[in-house]
Design an enzyme around this catalytic site. Structure first.
Site, mmCIF file in Angstrom:
data_model
loop_
_atom_site.group_PDB
_atom_site.id
_atom_site.type_symbol
_atom_site.label_atom_id
_atom_site.label_comp_id
_atom_site.label_asym_id
_atom_site.label_seq_id
_atom_site.Cartn_x
_atom_site.Cartn_y
_atom_site.Cartn_z
ATOM 1 N N ARG A 1 -56.381 -1.565 58.916
ATOM 2 C CA ARG A 1 -54.846 -0.964 58.417
ATOM 3 C C ARG A 1 -54.418 -2.220 58.707
ATOM 4 O O ARG A 1 -52.949 -2.942 58.564
ATOM 5 C CB ARG A 1 -54.423 0.373 58.815
ATOM 6 C CG ARG A 1 -52.865 0.444 58.897
ATOM 7 C CD ARG A 1 -52.601 1.775 58.808
ATOM 8 N NE ARG A 1 -53.204 2.704 58.972
ATOM 9 C CZ ARG A 1 -53.228 3.308 60.103
ATOM 10 N NH1 ARG A 1 -52.635 1.791 61.419
ATOM 11 N NH2 ARG A 1 -53.952 4.039 60.872
ATOM 12 N N TYR B 1 -30.795 -4.893 43.276
ATOM 13 C CA TYR B 1 -31.823 -4.349 42.864
ATOM 14 C C TYR B 1 -31.619 -2.695 42.917
ATOM 15 O O TYR B 1 -31.593 -2.415 43.677
ATOM 16 C CB TYR B 1 -33.394 -5.338 43.206
ATOM 17 C CG TYR B 1 -34.302 -4.162 42.434
ATOM 18 C CD1 TYR B 1 -34.837 -4.470 41.219
ATOM 19 C CD2 TYR B 1 -35.199 -3.272 43.195
ATOM 20 C CE1 TYR B 1 -35.955 -4.462 40.916
ATOM 21 C CE2 TYR B 1 -36.587 -2.932 42.950
ATOM 22 C CZ TYR B 1 -36.295 -3.039 41.093
ATOM 23 O OH TYR B 1 -37.832 -2.885 40.965
ATOM 24 N N ASP C 1 -34.181 -11.461 49.708
ATOM 25 C CA ASP C 1 -34.675 -11.203 48.624
ATOM 26 C C ASP C 1 -34.933 -12.421 47.506
ATOM 27 O O ASP C 1 -34.115 -13.133 46.662
ATOM 28 C CB ASP C 1 -34.024 -9.965 47.738
ATOM 29 C CG ASP C 1 -35.189 -9.386 46.985
ATOM 30 O OD1 ASP C 1 -36.155 -10.466 46.256
ATOM 31 O OD2 ASP C 1 -35.036 -8.322 45.885
ATOM 32 N N LYS D 1 -43.685 -10.230 40.705
ATOM 33 C CA LYS D 1 -43.566 -10.737 39.478
ATOM 34 C C LYS D 1 -43.772 -12.268 39.770
ATOM 35 O O LYS D 1 -45.376 -12.103 39.638
ATOM 36 C CB LYS D 1 -41.962 -10.631 40.369
ATOM 37 C CG LYS D 1 -41.538 -8.896 40.070
ATOM 38 C CD LYS D 1 -40.814 -8.449 39.265
ATOM 39 C CE LYS D 1 -41.153 -7.106 40.258
ATOM 40 N NZ LYS D 1 -39.342 -6.941 40.406
HETATM 41 C C1 PLP Z 1 -39.289 -5.694 41.090
HETATM 42 C C2 PLP Z 1 -38.092 -5.870 41.990
HETATM 43 C C3 PLP Z 1 -38.004 -5.444 43.407
HETATM 44 C C4 PLP Z 1 -38.804 -4.242 44.612
HETATM 45 O O1 PLP Z 1 -40.628 -4.853 43.643
HETATM 46 P P1 PLP Z 1 -41.913 -3.830 43.534
HETATM 47 O O2 PLP Z 1 -43.019 -4.905 43.346
HETATM 48 O O3 PLP Z 1 -41.418 -3.454 42.004
HETATM 49 O O4 PLP Z 1 -41.937 -2.554 44.718
HETATM 50 C C5 PLP Z 1 -37.164 -5.470 44.333
HETATM 51 N N1 PLP Z 1 -36.301 -7.328 44.105
HETATM 52 C C6 PLP Z 1 -36.464 -7.388 43.628
HETATM 53 C C7 PLP Z 1 -35.188 -8.526 43.124
HETATM 54 C C8 PLP Z 1 -37.545 -7.401 42.041
HETATM 55 O O5 PLP Z 1 -36.762 -8.235 41.004
#
Ligand code: PLP
Length: 398
Positions: free
Chosen positions: A45, A97, A169, A194
Site C-alpha cells: 500500500r 465533471y 483536472d 481516459k
Molecule cells: C472521468 C473523469 C473523472 C473521474 O475519473 P474516474 O477515473 O472515472 O474516477 C474526473 N474528471 C474528468 C474530467 C473525467 O472525465
C-alpha cells in the site's frame, strides 16, 4: 532530445533481468533483512515498484516533482480535497465533471467544506468570488462537455496572490497537449481511465504536484486512505502512456475534421470545439495548449432529449457509452448520462441543453467516422419525436 523520445526512454529497463517491459510486482509485502532494513519497499500500500515507475513517469510527463497513482480519477480528486479542512472553501468551474460535483456536494459538504461554482472563463468572476476562506481553486480546461476554456496562467496568478492552491483536472487535454504546472498550477489530476490509459481497459487516477512538500502530503494521504492503484493496472497505464503522443495527434486530427463537418450540417445547431476559430476560448486554447483535443460536442436544431436519443442510437462506429479517450469512438448524451446528478437548472445554465451530444473521436479512419456521423444526422432530418423510446434513467454520474 524531444519530449516523446525522452518519455519512452525514461521507462527503465529492468536492472535485474534486462526485461525491456516494466515487471509487474504482484506482491503485498517485501521481506526485510532486519526490522526497518529493506530494499526501499516494506508494504505494497505504501509503495510498489511497478506503481513507483508509473508515478515517476506521470511526474515527468506533467513536469512536476511528485506523481501519485490512485484507483480512480475520483480517488485522485478525493486526495486533493483531503488537503483541506472543515470551514475551507473551494472555487470550482461551473460545468465541473459530474462525479466531482457529487463528491463535493454529497460527501464533503457534510464535513464543512463548501464549493462556490463560478464561470472560470471570466477571471474577474473568479477574483470576485474569493473570500478569506478560499483555499483551493479547481478548474477543468477544456470542460466537460461544453469544452469551455479557462486561462490557466491567469487563474494561477489570482491563486498565488490570494495564497490558495490551484488544481487543474487535465483529463480532457492530457499532458501531450497542455502542462498546467508550467503555467503556474500547484496540482494536476487525471482520470487515467481516459487518454493516459487510452484503451478503455482500466480505471485509474493520478495526482501530480509541482512542489515536493505538497507532493509528500498527497503521498501521505494515498497511504493513509489507501485508494492505491494496483500493480497490474499501473503496468497497463504505463503501457498506455507509452503511445500517448501518437494517439493524441490522431484524436485531435479527427476531432477537428468532425467539428468542421458538423458546423455545416443542417440538423446541427451549435458546435463546441476549441479548435474552431468561432469558439470563444480558441485563442487562449491556442496559447496554452499544443492542440485542441479529441472531444467535440454539439446540439441539434431539434433541441429535445428524444432527438438526441434518436441520434445516439443510430451511430455505428460511435458506440453509446460513458467515458472518452479510448481507441474506439464513443458518443454520449450528457443530460441523461454523465450530468444526470446535476440539477436541471444548473445543467442548462452551464450550456448542457437537452439535445447536447458529446463525441470522443477514437483512432478509426477519419473518413469512416465522418460517414458514420453523416448517416446518423441525415436520419434525423426525417425524424419523428414520438417514434423514439426514452433513454433509461440512470442514477449514477459516471
Ligand atoms: C472521468 C473523469 C473523472 C473521474 O475519473 P474516474 O477515473 O472515472 O474516477 C474526473 N474528471 C474528468 C474530467 C473525467 O472525465
Amino acid at each position: 532530445m524531444q519530449a516523446t523520445t525522452q518519455l519512452i526512454h525514461s521507462i527503465p529497463v529492468d536492472p535485474l533481468t534486462g526485461a525491456i517491459s516494466v515487471p509487474i510486482y504482484q506482491t503485498s509485502t517485501f521481506v526485510q533483512d532486519a526490522p526497518g532494513v529493506n530494499k526501499g519497499y516494506d508494504y505494497a500500500r505504501s509503495g510498489n515498484p511497478t506503481r513507483a515507475t508509473l508515478e515517476s513517469l506521470v511526474a515527468q510527463l506533467e513536469g512536476g516533482s511528485t506523481g501519485v497513482a490512485f484507483a480512480s480519477g475520483l480517488a485522485a480528486i478525493d486526495a486533493v480535497i483531503k488537503l483541506l479542512q472543515s470551514g475551507d472553501e473551494i472555487i470550482a468551474v461551473d460545468d465541473i465533471y459530474g462525479g466531482a460535483f457529487r463528491l463535493f456536494e454529497q460527501v464533503y459538504r457534510k464535513f464543512g467544506i463548501t464549493v462556490n461554482y463560478v464561470d472560470t472563463t471570466n477571471l474577474e468572476t473568479v477574483f470576485n468570488a474569493l473570500t478569506p476562506k478560499t483555499k483551493l481553486i479547481w478548474i477543468e480546461t477544456p470542460t466537460n462537455p461544453t469544452l469551455k476554456i479557462t486561462d490557466i496562467q491567469g487563474i494561477a496568478k489570482i491563486a498565488k496572490a490570494h495564497g490558495c492552491l490551484l488544481c487543474v483536472d487535465n483529463t480532457f487535454a492530457s499532458p501531450a497537449l497542455q502542462k498546467p504546472l508550467s503555467l503556474g498550477a500547484d496540482l494536476v489530476i487525471h482520470s487515467g481511465t481516459k487518454y493516459l490509459g487510452g484503451h478503455s481497459d482500466l480505471i485509474a487516477g493520478v495526482v501530480v504536484a509541482a512542489d515536493p512538500e505538497l507532493g509528500q502530503k498527497i503521498k501521505f494521504l494515498q497511504n493513509a486512505s489507501g485508494a492505491i492503484l494496483g500493480p497490474f493496472d499501473s503496468w497497463l497505464l504505463i503501457r498506455g502512456i507509452e503511445t500517448l503522443h501518437l494517439r493524441i495527434r490522431q484524436h485531435c486530427a479527427s476531432a477537428q475534421a468532425i467539428a468542421a463537418f458538423l458546423e455545416h450540417h443542417p440538423a446541427v445547431d451549435k458546435v463546441f470545439y476549441p479548435g474552431l476559430a468561432t469558439h470563444p476560448g480558441h485563442s487562449i486554447a491556442a496559447k496554452q495548449a499544443k492542440g485542441f483535443g479529441g472531444i467535440v460536442s454539439f446540439t441539434l436544431k431539434n433541441d429535445t432529449q428524444a432527438a438526441a436519443t434518436a441520434f445516439v442510437t443510430s451511430t455505428g462506429l460511435f458506440k453509446l457509452a460513458e467515458s472518452l479517450g479510448g481507441i474506439k469512438s464513443l458518443v454520449s448524451h450528457p443530460a441523461t448520462m454523465t450530468h444526470k446528478s446535476i440539477p436541471e437548472e444548473k445543467r442548462k445554465s452551464a450550456g448542457v441543453s437537452d439535445s447536447l451530444i458529446r463525441l470522443s473521436a477514437g483512432l478509426e479512419d477519419t473518413e469512416d467516422l465522418l460517414d458514420d456521423l453523416r448517416q446518423a444526422l441525415d436520419g434525423l432530418v426525417k425524424f419523428n419525436n414520438s417514434a423514439v423510446p426514452a433513454i433509461a434513467e440512470t442514477e449514477k454520474a459516471y
